[in-house]
Design an enzyme around this catalytic site. Structure first.
Site, short mmCIF file in Angstrom:
data_model
loop_
_atom_site.label_atom_id
_atom_site.label_comp_id
_atom_site.label_asym_id
_atom_site.label_seq_id
_atom_site.Cartn_x
_atom_site.Cartn_y
_atom_site.Cartn_z
CG HIS A 24 -0.92 -1.39 -6.70
ND1 HIS A 24 -2.24 -1.00 -6.89
CD2 HIS A 24 -0.39 -0.49 -5.83
CE1 HIS A 24 -2.48 0.08 -6.17
NE2 HIS A 24 -1.38 0.42 -5.52
CD GLU A 67 0.03 -0.08 -1.24
OE1 GLU A 67 -0.38 -0.84 -0.35
OE2 GLU A 67 -0.49 1.02 -1.51
N GLY A 83 10.58 3.80 -2.93
CA GLY A 83 11.42 4.98 -3.00
C GLY A 83 12.49 5.01 -4.07
CG ASN A 122 3.20 -1.57 -5.38
OD1 ASN A 122 2.34 -2.45 -5.36
ND2 ASN A 122 3.01 -0.37 -4.83
#
Length: 210
Positions: A96, A77, A45, A28
């Site tokens: 990330h 996150e 998602g 992310n």
């Protein structure tokens, strides 16, 4: 709102997948807008194949949704991203990833040493934050002792987080970190299992200031 940053975030997220830094559905990304203080963040998602700027959310530093243009939620996150921004006002981009070689070091709870000068991109030796359950405050809290002095951190048994002055710098750090992790692995195999001697931080600092 912040349309250019939304477009840039989609571009970075897709490039991260195409270059192998993360698989579909993993990893992310976020950008902090310096002027407003708001943060654009990738959703939970939504596969990168289908990701568009309309899926990118705008939140504040406390995680409140300021704007969303689709039926999506911020990445699970998000607390970790917000921790970076709260602890480091100088960082305005967070990446990330679950890149393979760097994550292998995280799984083994082994820091990545600075064995080549590419480590200058993220400041040097990369520590490992102790294991914490993903997707919540425990993981966010686990990086606090490290993010104060490091812009790249391994997350034990999980992955990697990199911050930067902007999202491009954070993305570059994540790429260099994966490269150094792979080189470290290969060099250790060639060396019969012996980890190469790291470059002293004083030498890295010379190159970083050049």
């Amino acid at each position: 709102m912040l349309e250019e940053k939304k477009e840039l975030l989609v571009q970075i997220a897709k490039e991260a997948e195409s270059t192998g830094l993360c698989q579909p559905g993993s990893g992310n990304f976020s950008i902090r807008d310096v002027e407003s203080g708001y943060i654009v963040v990738t959703p939970s998602g939504v596969g990168r194949k289908f990701l568009t700027p309309k899926h990118i959310l705008v939140i504040d530093i406390d995680g409140n949704i300021i704007e969303k243009n689709a039926d999506v939620k911020p990445t699970s996150e998000t607390p970790m991203h917000l921790t970076v921004y709260k602890e480091r006002p100088d960082l305005n981009g967070v990446v990330h990833t679950h890149s393979k070689y760097a994550t292998a070091f995280a799984v083994q709870n082994k820091p990545i040493e600075s064995i080549v000068f590419e480590a200058v991109a993220y400041g040097g030796r990369v520590p490992v934050a102790p294991y914490a359950t993903p997707c919540g405050d425990l993981l966010a809290q686990s990086i606090i002792p490290y993010i104060k002095e490091h812009t790249a951190i391994l997350l034990e048994k999980h992955g990697v987080i990199c911050g930067g002055a902007d999202i491009q710098a954070a993305f570059l750090s994540a790429n260099y970190l994966e490269d150094v992790a792979e080189i470290t692995f290969i060099a250790t195999v060639i060396g019969g299992g012996k980890l190469p001697e790291p470059i002293p931080q004083s030498e890295l600092d010379k190159v970083g200031k050049a």
